[in-house]
Design a protein around this motif. Structure first.
Motif, PDB file in Angstrom:
ATOM      1  N   MET A 192     -51.237   0.499  12.672  1.00  0.00           N
ATOM      2  CA  MET A 192     -50.115   0.485  13.610  1.00  0.00           C
ATOM      3  C   MET A 192     -49.350  -0.838  13.506  1.00  0.00           C
ATOM      4  O   MET A 192     -48.118  -0.866  13.540  1.00  0.00           O
ATOM      5  N   PHE A 193     -50.092  -1.935  13.375  1.00  0.00           N
ATOM      6  CA  PHE A 193     -49.450  -3.243  13.250  1.00  0.00           C
ATOM      7  C   PHE A 193     -48.607  -3.315  11.986  1.00  0.00           C
ATOM      8  O   PHE A 193     -47.484  -3.850  12.001  1.00  0.00           O
ATOM      9  N   ARG A 194     -49.109  -2.793  10.872  1.00  0.00           N
ATOM     10  CA  ARG A 194     -48.353  -2.828   9.617  1.00  0.00           C
ATOM     11  C   ARG A 194     -47.028  -2.094   9.762  1.00  0.00           C
ATOM     12  O   ARG A 194     -45.989  -2.540   9.251  1.00  0.00           O
ATOM     13  N   ALA A 195     -47.046  -0.955  10.477  1.00  0.00           N
ATOM     14  CA  ALA A 195     -45.805  -0.209  10.682  1.00  0.00           C
ATOM     15  C   ALA A 195     -44.801  -1.037  11.483  1.00  0.00           C
ATOM     16  O   ALA A 195     -43.600  -1.035  11.181  1.00  0.00           O
ATOM     17  N   ASP A 196     -45.274  -1.756  12.508  1.00  0.00           N
ATOM     18  CA  ASP A 196     -44.377  -2.591  13.310  1.00  0.00           C
ATOM     19  C   ASP A 196     -43.925  -3.838  12.553  1.00  0.00           C
ATOM     20  O   ASP A 196     -42.834  -4.372  12.807  1.00  0.00           O
ATOM     21  N   TYR A 197     -44.741  -4.293  11.619  1.00  0.00           N
ATOM     22  CA  TYR A 197     -44.422  -5.495  10.842  1.00  0.00           C
ATOM     23  C   TYR A 197     -43.336  -5.240   9.799  1.00  0.00           C
ATOM     24  O   TYR A 197     -42.539  -6.138   9.492  1.00  0.00           O
ATOM     25  N   ALA A 198     -43.246  -4.015   9.284  1.00  0.00           N
ATOM     26  CA  ALA A 198     -42.360  -3.726   8.158  1.00  0.00           C
ATOM     27  C   ALA A 198     -40.919  -4.200   8.355  1.00  0.00           C
ATOM     28  O   ALA A 198     -40.343  -4.806   7.446  1.00  0.00           O
ATOM     29  N   PRO A 199     -40.291  -3.952   9.526  1.00  0.00           N
ATOM     30  CA  PRO A 199     -38.897  -4.405   9.671  1.00  0.00           C
ATOM     31  C   PRO A 199     -38.747  -5.920   9.683  1.00  0.00           C
ATOM     32  O   PRO A 199     -37.642  -6.432   9.496  1.00  0.00           O
ATOM     33  N   TYR A 200     -39.859  -6.648   9.930  1.00  0.00           N
ATOM     34  CA  TYR A 200     -39.798  -8.099  10.024  1.00  0.00           C
ATOM     35  C   TYR A 200     -40.416  -8.773   8.802  1.00  0.00           C
ATOM     36  O   TYR A 200     -40.718  -9.972   8.843  1.00  0.00           O
ATOM     37  N   ARG A 201     -40.606  -8.011   7.728  1.00  0.00           N
ATOM     38  CA  ARG A 201     -41.234  -8.568   6.523  1.00  0.00           C
ATOM     39  C   ARG A 201     -40.499  -9.841   6.092  1.00  0.00           C
ATOM     40  O   ARG A 201     -39.283  -9.881   6.021  1.00  0.00           O
ATOM     41  N   GLY A 202     -41.268 -10.881   5.822  1.00  0.00           N
ATOM     42  CA  GLY A 202     -40.678 -12.151   5.431  1.00  0.00           C
ATOM     43  C   GLY A 202     -40.488 -13.123   6.569  1.00  0.00           C
ATOM     44  O   GLY A 202     -40.259 -14.316   6.341  1.00  0.00           O
ATOM     45  N   ASP A 203     -40.607 -12.645   7.821  1.00  0.00           N
ATOM     46  CA  ASP A 203     -40.491 -13.524   8.971  1.00  0.00           C
ATOM     47  C   ASP A 203     -41.634 -14.545   8.947  1.00  0.00           C
ATOM     48  O   ASP A 203     -42.802 -14.197   8.779  1.00  0.00           O
ATOM     49  N   ALA A 204     -41.280 -15.817   9.118  1.00  0.00           N
ATOM     50  CA  ALA A 204     -42.264 -16.889   8.946  1.00  0.00           C
ATOM     51  C   ALA A 204     -43.442 -16.765   9.913  1.00  0.00           C
ATOM     52  O   ALA A 204     -44.597 -16.997   9.531  1.00  0.00           O
ATOM     53  N   ASP A 205     -43.183 -16.403  11.175  1.00  0.00           N
ATOM     54  CA  ASP A 205     -44.265 -16.306  12.153  1.00  0.00           C
ATOM     55  C   ASP A 205     -45.206 -15.146  11.825  1.00  0.00           C
ATOM     56  O   ASP A 205     -46.427 -15.255  11.970  1.00  0.00           O
ATOM     57  N   PHE A 206     -44.641 -14.020  11.397  1.00  0.00           N
ATOM     58  CA  PHE A 206     -45.481 -12.890  10.975  1.00  0.00           C
ATOM     59  C   PHE A 206     -46.342 -13.287   9.778  1.00  0.00           C
ATOM     60  O   PHE A 206     -47.559 -13.028   9.746  1.00  0.00           O
ATOM     61  N   GLU A 207     -45.715 -13.885   8.762  1.00  0.00           N
ATOM     62  CA  GLU A 207     -46.440 -14.201   7.532  1.00  0.00           C
ATOM     63  C   GLU A 207     -47.544 -15.224   7.794  1.00  0.00           C
ATOM     64  O   GLU A 207     -48.621 -15.152   7.206  1.00  0.00           O
ATOM     65  N   ARG A 208     -47.278 -16.172   8.691  1.00  0.00           N
ATOM     66  CA  ARG A 208     -48.310 -17.156   9.024  1.00  0.00           C
ATOM     67  C   ARG A 208     -49.494 -16.490   9.708  1.00  0.00           C
ATOM     68  O   ARG A 208     -50.664 -16.804   9.406  1.00  0.00           O
ATOM     69  N   LEU A 209     -49.226 -15.558  10.638  1.00  0.00           N
ATOM     70  CA  LEU A 209     -50.305 -14.850  11.318  1.00  0.00           C
ATOM     71  C   LEU A 209     -51.132 -14.047  10.318  1.00  0.00           C
ATOM     72  O   LEU A 209     -52.373 -14.074  10.352  1.00  0.00           O
ATOM     73  N   ILE A 210     -50.454 -13.331   9.420  1.00  0.00           N
ATOM     74  CA  ILE A 210     -51.165 -12.508   8.438  1.00  0.00           C
ATOM     75  C   ILE A 210     -52.024 -13.382   7.529  1.00  0.00           C
ATOM     76  O   ILE A 210     -53.177 -13.034   7.210  1.00  0.00           O
ATOM     77  N   ALA A 211     -51.486 -14.522   7.119  1.00  0.00           N
ATOM     78  CA  ALA A 211     -52.263 -15.430   6.265  1.00  0.00           C
ATOM     79  C   ALA A 211     -53.511 -15.928   6.988  1.00  0.00           C
ATOM     80  O   ALA A 211     -54.598 -16.012   6.395  1.00  0.00           O
ATOM     81  N   SER A 212     -53.379 -16.243   8.270  1.00  0.00           N
ATOM     82  CA  SER A 212     -54.535 -16.735   9.022  1.00  0.00           C
ATOM     83  C   SER A 212     -55.575 -15.640   9.203  1.00  0.00           C
ATOM     84  O   SER A 212     -56.785 -15.906   9.175  1.00  0.00           O
ATOM     85  N   LEU A 213     -55.132 -14.397   9.375  1.00  0.00           N
ATOM     86  CA  LEU A 213     -56.074 -13.285   9.521  1.00  0.00           C
ATOM     87  C   LEU A 213     -56.785 -12.990   8.201  1.00  0.00           C
ATOM     88  O   LEU A 213     -57.966 -12.641   8.191  1.00  0.00           O
ATOM     89  N   ARG A 214     -56.079 -13.120   7.110  1.00  0.00           N
ATOM     90  CA  ARG A 214     -56.725 -12.965   5.790  1.00  0.00           C
ATOM     91  C   ARG A 214     -57.845 -13.992   5.623  1.00  0.00           C
ATOM     92  O   ARG A 214     -58.928 -13.676   5.116  1.00  0.00           O
ATOM     93  N   ALA A 215     -57.581 -15.209   6.063  1.00  0.00           N
ATOM     94  CA  ALA A 215     -58.578 -16.277   5.911  1.00  0.00           C
ATOM     95  C   ALA A 215     -59.752 -16.086   6.856  1.00  0.00           C
ATOM     96  O   ALA A 215     -60.900 -16.411   6.507  1.00  0.00           O
ATOM     97  N   ALA A 216     -59.504 -15.538   8.051  1.00  0.00           N
ATOM     98  CA  ALA A 216     -60.535 -15.467   9.083  1.00  0.00           C
ATOM     99  C   ALA A 216     -61.401 -14.218   8.998  1.00  0.00           C
ATOM    100  O   ALA A 216     -62.560 -14.242   9.427  1.00  0.00           O
ATOM    101  N   SER A 217     -60.864 -13.106   8.476  1.00  0.00           N
ATOM    102  CA  SER A 217     -61.569 -11.829   8.571  1.00  0.00           C
ATOM    103  C   SER A 217     -61.710 -11.151   7.212  1.00  0.00           C
ATOM    104  O   SER A 217     -60.708 -10.792   6.584  1.00  0.00           O
ATOM    105  N   PRO A 218     -62.950 -10.929   6.755  1.00  0.00           N
ATOM    106  CA  PRO A 218     -63.146 -10.193   5.500  1.00  0.00           C
ATOM    107  C   PRO A 218     -62.605  -8.775   5.573  1.00  0.00           C
ATOM    108  O   PRO A 218     -62.083  -8.244   4.594  1.00  0.00           O
ATOM    109  N   GLU A 219     -62.717  -8.145   6.770  1.00  0.00           N
ATOM    110  CA  GLU A 219     -62.217  -6.769   6.913  1.00  0.00           C
ATOM    111  C   GLU A 219     -60.693  -6.735   6.784  1.00  0.00           C
ATOM    112  O   GLU A 219     -60.134  -5.874   6.098  1.00  0.00           O
ATOM    113  N   PHE A 220     -60.033  -7.667   7.461  1.00  0.00           N
ATOM    114  CA  PHE A 220     -58.572  -7.717   7.339  1.00  0.00           C
ATOM    115  C   PHE A 220     -58.185  -7.958   5.886  1.00  0.00           C
ATOM    116  O   PHE A 220     -57.267  -7.313   5.362  1.00  0.00           O
ATOM    117  N   ARG A 221     -58.866  -8.847   5.221  1.00  0.00           N
ATOM    118  CA  ARG A 221     -58.578  -9.179   3.828  1.00  0.00           C
ATOM    119  C   ARG A 221     -58.759  -7.953   2.926  1.00  0.00           C
ATOM    120  O   ARG A 221     -57.979  -7.744   1.991  1.00  0.00           O
TER     121      ARG A 221
END
Length: 297
Positions: A192-221
């Motif tokens: 559901m989050f990915r669907a909401d993220y699509a229109p904002y792709r490239g937004d710095a705040d979104f990309e920073r959050l996604i990067a932090s989740l990749r680092a913090a969670s093996p499942e998210f990664r």
């Protein structure tokens, strides 16, 4: 014999006619001086001329005329953006223009913090027996009621990305421990989050959050590259509360009218597991875990 009528083709023709009518209506309501043009003395009708809109939007006059005539031309997202700017469309009108053109709008985050208006805050407070909160475009938790704090913890204790639904889901161990069905719930929440993220792709705040989740969670990664998409779903959530035990809620969410990207999430107690009584008990005792700070979930 009557010609074969394609329902899809008819729908597209109707949408083009609606698109053309909307363009004309927005053009005709504008006063030339509003867009920096002289009013002149020989205007037979109110509003801008087609050639003036074409000039402001940087498109050809003939091509713009075809749009207003409902011809089978397909404007790009960039052209639609230019037309929206030329016609001084507000956010709702711009979204409507993109819908009629059958193109998803490329949304931009407004400058400054998102705001939850007083009527929505009053409604949250009135939901005494239902935990509820409002999330923003990036799924940051912006406002919540006392029932939500009683079940999930006081969100006021969290700052920045920590007060974000995706961060709580994937990077907050206390939150994860409370969700009895975390694997399936986390997977669909991510979709559901990915669907909401699509229109904002490239937004710095979104990309920073996604990067932090990749680092913090093996499942998210692992799951993020799968490109799974889901619309906003309702359902049941089983909560293993550290003080009240198992609680069952029916969950749903609604778009907040007049506020781009804001959604209201509501948890309604289900009879199973005596959830309503447990919630009432939690609300009588806001802090049931004084020995340690319980992070909100």
């Amino acid at each position: 014999m009557l010609p074969h009528m394609d329902g899809t083709s008819g729908s597209h023709d109707e949408r083009r006619r609606a698109f053309a009518a909307f363009l004309r209506s927005r053009r005709e309501r504008l006063v030339p001086s509003e867009v920096g043009l002289p009013n002149g003395f020989r205007r037979r009708t109110s509003g801008l001329r087609r050639e003036e809109v074409a000039q402001l939007a940087g498109v050809g006059v003939t091509w713009y005329t075809w749009l207003e005539q409902g011809r089978r031309v397909s404007p790009s997202a960039e052209v639609l953006d230019a037309l929206a700017t030329a016609l001084r469309l507000d956010a709702a009108e711009r979204r409507h223009l993109f819908v009629l053109a059958d193109r998803p709008p490329a949304l931009k985050r407004e400058a400054g913090p998102e705001v939850v208006d007083a009527p929505i805050r009053r409604m949250l407070a009135s939901l005494g027996g239902q935990p509820a909160y409002v999330i923003g475009r990036r799924w940051d938790i912006l406002a919540w009621n006392r029932a939500a704090a009683a079940v999930f913890g006081d969100y006021a204790r969290l700052e920045g990305d920590a007060r974000n639904v995706m961060h709580l889901m994937f990077a907050n161990p206390a939150h994860r421990a409370m969700l009895a069905d975390w694997p399936s719930l986390a997977a669909v929440t991510l979709a559901m989050f990915r669907a909401d993220y699509a229109p904002y792709r490239g937004d710095a705040d979104f990309e920073r959050l996604i990067a932090s989740l990749r680092a913090a969670s093996p499942e998210f990664r692992e799951w993020w590259p799968r490109q799974e998409i889901a619309g906003h779903l309702s359902g049941h959530k089983r909560i293993d509360h550290p003080a009240a035990g198992r609680m069952l809620f029916e969950y749903t969410s609604f778009a907040v009218s007049g506020a781009e990207g804001l959604r209201l999430a509501v948890y309604t107690p289900v009879a199973e597991g005596d959830t309503e009584r447990k919630l009432a008990g939690l609300m009588r005792e806001p802090d049931r875990t004084p020995a340690r700070r319980r992070e909100p979930a």
